[in-house]
Structures are given as structure tokens and as C-alpha cells.
Design an enzyme around this catalytic site. Structure first.
Site, PDB file in Angstrom:
ATOM      1  N   ASP A  21      -6.319   2.429  -3.682  1.00  0.00           N
ATOM      2  CA  ASP A  21      -7.578   2.332  -2.931  1.00  0.00           C
ATOM      3  C   ASP A  21      -7.960   3.666  -2.290  1.00  0.00           C
ATOM      4  OD1 ASP A  21      -5.602   2.156  -1.010  1.00  0.00           O
ATOM      5  OD2 ASP A  21      -6.220   0.188  -0.241  1.00  0.00           O
ATOM      6  N   SER A  73       0.831  -1.201   0.000  1.00  0.00           N
ATOM      7  CA  SER A  73       0.000   0.000   0.000  1.00  0.00           C
ATOM      8  C   SER A  73       0.867   1.253   0.000  1.00  0.00           C
ATOM      9  CB  SER A  73      -0.931  -0.043   1.206  1.00  0.00           C
ATOM     10  OG  SER A  73      -1.898   0.951   1.098  1.00  0.00           O
ATOM     11  N   ASP A  81      -1.498   1.696  -4.353  1.00  0.00           N
ATOM     12  CA  ASP A  81      -2.319   0.558  -4.787  1.00  0.00           C
ATOM     13  C   ASP A  81      -3.731   0.996  -5.168  1.00  0.00           C
ATOM     14  OD1 ASP A  81      -3.092   1.075  -2.242  1.00  0.00           O
ATOM     15  OD2 ASP A  81      -2.908  -0.968  -1.489  1.00  0.00           O
ATOM     16  N   ASP A  95      -3.163   6.691  -4.092  1.00  0.00           N
ATOM     17  CA  ASP A  95      -2.009   6.097  -3.424  1.00  0.00           C
ATOM     18  C   ASP A  95      -1.506   4.924  -4.275  1.00  0.00           C
ATOM     19  OD1 ASP A  95      -3.849   4.116  -2.778  1.00  0.00           O
ATOM     20  OD2 ASP A  95      -3.093   3.848  -0.747  1.00  0.00           O
TER      21      ASP A  95
HETATM   22 MG    MG Z   1      -3.554   1.876  -0.273  1.00  0.00          MG
END
Ligand code: MG
Length: 457
Positions: A246, A100, A244, A242
Site C-alpha cells: 500500500d 503490513s 503489503d 512495502d
Molecule cells: Mg503497508
């Protein structure tokens, strides 16, 4: 203080520093345990854009093959698209190689059920039992599966987004949209989504090579460039994903970053205006959500931190809430898929702009104004709990104490929250008030109290 290992095993999956605490051997073992846990079948395997992703993903694929699973390598894939695909393709589960927003030395794995959801705390416990026992199910040589690949993993997610949102309305506005993909997985889908929405995009950091031109956590100090891009390009709005994809941060047409808490607040204000109903968010999310929901007579349900906690609550509610999420820019539109989704968040904001005819700065002004300060101090979960115990005694009688996740104290004009991070060996320290000065004063006081107590423990 004793040395803190960088390996974190929690409900958010496994994260560690590559070569220090997270190795290919460890990744393969976790994949074997996961394959054993789900009992074989197809498993979607993907990665975010960080440089160690391919190395770790190959180890995960080996582990899955060893226990008779059929890995489907989807390459670099945004996490919401990955979750959606796992469910839509009727796979047995998924493993996403991602850390992440952690810095690039880090990587990790997130484990996903056949429903396209992160494992629940209970499922995580069962799976980790298998991992710790180390009793993996190896297949006979003739039963090894080959490796499959999927070159267009975001397609089902894109289709769903375009069928759910008012595409014609957004297209009619021909918005100019600046996007910073943080050199992350968002770059796989963002250009195609914006094209389908008839937007004129300006991209920065959209090569998904994990080079991380800036720290991938969408905080103000990392977002100077997109603000300039919006101003110079005269864009209607700026978005920052961000690594990844999400979470989403929003920049107004004036080139001002709204603050990550505003993303969910804006989304909730628009969605509740259309369909009033409960909002589910975590304990650290801005008080603005309560004020907005209050205007529509909608209840707010608060959960522990961690996306799966919010998602579990959403799934348990009938009728299903129209919106949920986390204040850190994580918007959940349950009708799309119950996960934090920066693409769904972009669609909500663009539809809000189109439907209201208002500029982003005006929409921001219409939100209840709060100032939140998020800081962190180093410390393990164990140190955090000792600290929280002592703090609780200190705050008794001073406000409404909530112990659902760490310690949250709501006082007259501000609140504070202290809790161990689920993903890093740090203690998160948060304060929110109606003015920046009050929030600053609250966080200063809290950090002073914490360092005095830390000397004692
Ligand atoms: Mg993330």
C-alpha cells in the site's frame, strides 16, 4: 513501566507476535466474530507474503466456515488489489492476513467491509463487541459452505489502473524502472503492471516468500540496494513497495531515495496541476502538501492518523477530492479506489515523468523542501496520553497546538507531533523543519523533554 502486551486491537485491525499474543485460536475467534457481524455470505480471504500467513489464514477460513460464510481464498494478494476485489466481487466483506510493515515475527488481520474499505471506528466497535461477547452464530451441519479459491485476484485492479491512467503516454517513454517488492505481496502485480505500461523493469526482492531481505519498512537504511540497482542499471526511476504494497518510496535516476514524504507530495503536485481541488491527508504529513495546494488555491483537510480516517473524510466530501493519502508513501487516488495504493502511486509518478518530460531528480527539486525526522520511543497508549498531557502544558503559548491526534505543535519554522502508534506499543515522535539541522535540533530537544517527563510517570 508495566509489561506491554504485543497484541494490538485498533482501528487498523489486530496485530500481534505469532505464538506469543497471536495464535490460530485467536484468529479463528476473530473470524467467527467477523462472519457473525457481516451476517454470512462470501468473504475474500488473503494474506501477505510473511511465513506465518498460511497458518493464520487457515484459522481464519475455519472461523468463517463455522459461522456459515463462504470463504474465497485469494492467496498472496497486494492489499489495494484485495480491497478492490472485495468491492468488485460484491462480497460481504474481507479478511486480509497481514501485518503490513511490521517485522516478520508479527502478523495480524485487517477487516474489510463490503465496500472494500477498512471498517470505520464505529463498525470496528460493533464488530469487537461481538468478539468480546463471544456469542458466535454456528450453522447447522448441512449449511456449511465449501472453500472457493481465486487464482487471479489482482486482475480487476489491474484493469482499473490501465483504464484510468494515460497508458499510451507512459508506454511511449519506454521507462526503465527498478522495483524492490520487499519480498512482499506487491510482486504479484508489479511485473504485470509495468509490462502493460511498456516499461523495462529490473526487479529485486520480488519473490513473494516473506523472506524479507531487509526490514519491510521503507526507511532509508533499508533501501541501499535499490539505490545501487538504479545507478548501475541506469534506470529512470526506482520504486520500493512495502510488504503489503500500500505504500511506495521513490528513488531518483541518480539513485537517491527521495524520502517517503515525497511520494504524496509529487503525486499531489501532478494531480492538482491537472485538476485543482482539495487534498485530504493526515496530521503527520509533510507541510509541503500545504505549500503545493496553496500554489493551486486548493484547500488541505487534515485528519487523524490511520488510513480509514483519511478515507472517511474523502468519501464525505463533495465533489470527491482528486488526491489524498498519508505522508508515509501512502497515495490515495479516490477515482481508482479510496485506499492507499502503491500501484496507483507508481502510475501517477510515471505519468508525471512522461507528461512533464522531466527526470525524477528535477521533479523532486521542484517540490517545497522540508526535512522530516520520524522516531519512536517505547510506551503504551496510556503512557503516551499521560506524556502528551504534560507536554501540552510545556508547549502552551509556544505555538499553535492541535489535539486532533496526540499533540501537534506548529511553531514558526518547524512543527512537532507526538502520538501513540495505532499498531504497535510505541509512541511516535516526529519533527519537520525547512532544514535538516533544524529538524534534528527539534527532535533532540523533544526527546530530551520526553525522557525527563517519562521518569515522572
Ligand atoms: Mg503497508
Amino acid at each position: 513501566m508495566k509489561k506491554i502486551s504485543s497484541l494490538k486491537i485498533s482501528i487498523s485491525g489486530v496485530r500481534g507476535i505469532i505464538g506469543e499474543s497471536l495464535t490460530p485460536q485467536l484468529a479463528a475467534a476473530f473470524a467467527q466474530a467477523f462472519g457473525t457481524y457481516i451476517g454470512g455470505g462470501p468473504v475474500i480471504v488473503g494474506q501477505d507474503a510473511r511465513p506465518s500467513g498460511t497458518m493464520l489464514k487457515q484459522a481464519v477460513i475455519s472461523g468463517l466456515l463455522a459461522v456459515g460464510c463462504q470463504p474465497v481464498d485469494v492467496g498472496i494478494c497486494p492489499i489495494p488489489s484485495f480491497l478492490f476485489l472485495t468491492k468488485e466481487s460484491k462480497s460481504s466483506g474481507g479478511i486480509a492476513v497481514t501485518a503490513s510493515h511490521n517485522p516478520k515475527e508479527w502478523n495480524g488481520m485487517k477487516f474489510i467491509s463490503r465496500d472494500g474499505l477498512y471498517l470505520t471506528p464505529h463498525q470496528t466497535e460493533e464488530f469487537l463487541d461481538i468478539y468480546h461477547q463471544g456469542e458466535f452464530y454456528f450453522v447447522e451441519p448441512e449449511r456449511y459452505k465449501g472453500l472457493k479459491t481465486e487464482s487471479n485476484p489482482a486482475e480487476p485492479h489491474l484493469k482499473k489502473l490501465l483504464s484510468y491512467f494515460d497508458v499510451d503516454r507512459i508506454r511511449g517513454k519506454k521507462f526503465k524502472v527498478a522495483v524492490d517488492c520487499s519480498n512482499g505481496a506487491g510482486a504479484v502485480l508489479a511485473p504485470r503492471l509495468l509490462e502493460a505500461l511498456g516499461c523495462e523493469p529490473i526487479f529485486i526482492h520480488c519473490l513473494p516468500d516473506g523472506a524479507f531481505a531487509h526490514d519491510p519498512e521503507p526507511l532509508p537504511e533499508n533501501i541501499v540496494e535499490i539505490c545501487r540497482t538504479v545507478r548501475e542499471g541506469k534506470a529512470d526511476v526506482g520504486f520500493v513497495q512495502d510488504a503489503d504494497a500500500d505504500r511506495l518510496a521513490v528513488v531518483s535516476e541518480k539513485g537517491e531515495l527521495l524520502g517517503e514524504e515525497s511520494t504524496l507530495a509529487l503525486a499531489a503536485q501532478y494531480v492538482l496541476g491537472k485538476t485543482p481541488g482539495p487534498v485530504v491527508c493526515n496530521l503527520s504529513t509533510t507541510q509541503a502538501i500545504d505549500d503545493i495546494a496553496g500554489r493551486f488555491g486548493a484547500p488541505v483537510v487534515r485528519t487523524k492518523i490511520g488510513e480509514i480516517n483519511v478515507v472517511e473524510r474523502i468519501l464525505a466530501m463533495e465533489p470527491r477530492p482528486a488526491i489524498g493519502g498519508e505522508g508515509n508513501g501512502g497515495v490515495i487516488v479516490p477515482d481508482i479506489h479510496p485506499c492507499r495504493d502503491s500501484f496507483a502511486a507508481m502510475c501517477v509518478i510515471l505519468e508525471y515523468m512522461a507528461a512533464s518530460g522531466k527526470r525524477v531528480s528535477a521533479l523532486q527539486k521542484s517540490l517545497p523542501q522540508y526535512f522530516m525526522i520520524k522516531e519512536k520511543v517505547s510506551g503504551s497508549a496510556e503512557q503516551a496520553y499521560r506524556l502528551i498531557n504534560l507536554l501540552r502544558k510545556k508547549y502552551e503559548g509556544k505555538g499553535r497546538i492541535e489535539l486532533l491526534d496526540g499533540l501537534k505543535v506548529r511553531m514558526n519554522d518547524h512543527w512537532i507531533h507526538v502520538r501513540p502508534s495505532n499498531t504497535e506499543p510505541i509512541i511516535r515522535v516526529i519533527a519537520e523543519a525547512k532544514s535538516r539541522e533544524k529538524a534534528k535540533a527539534a527532535i533532540r530537544r523533544l526527546k530530551r523533554e520526553i525522557s525527563a517527563l517519562q521518569r515522572k510517570i
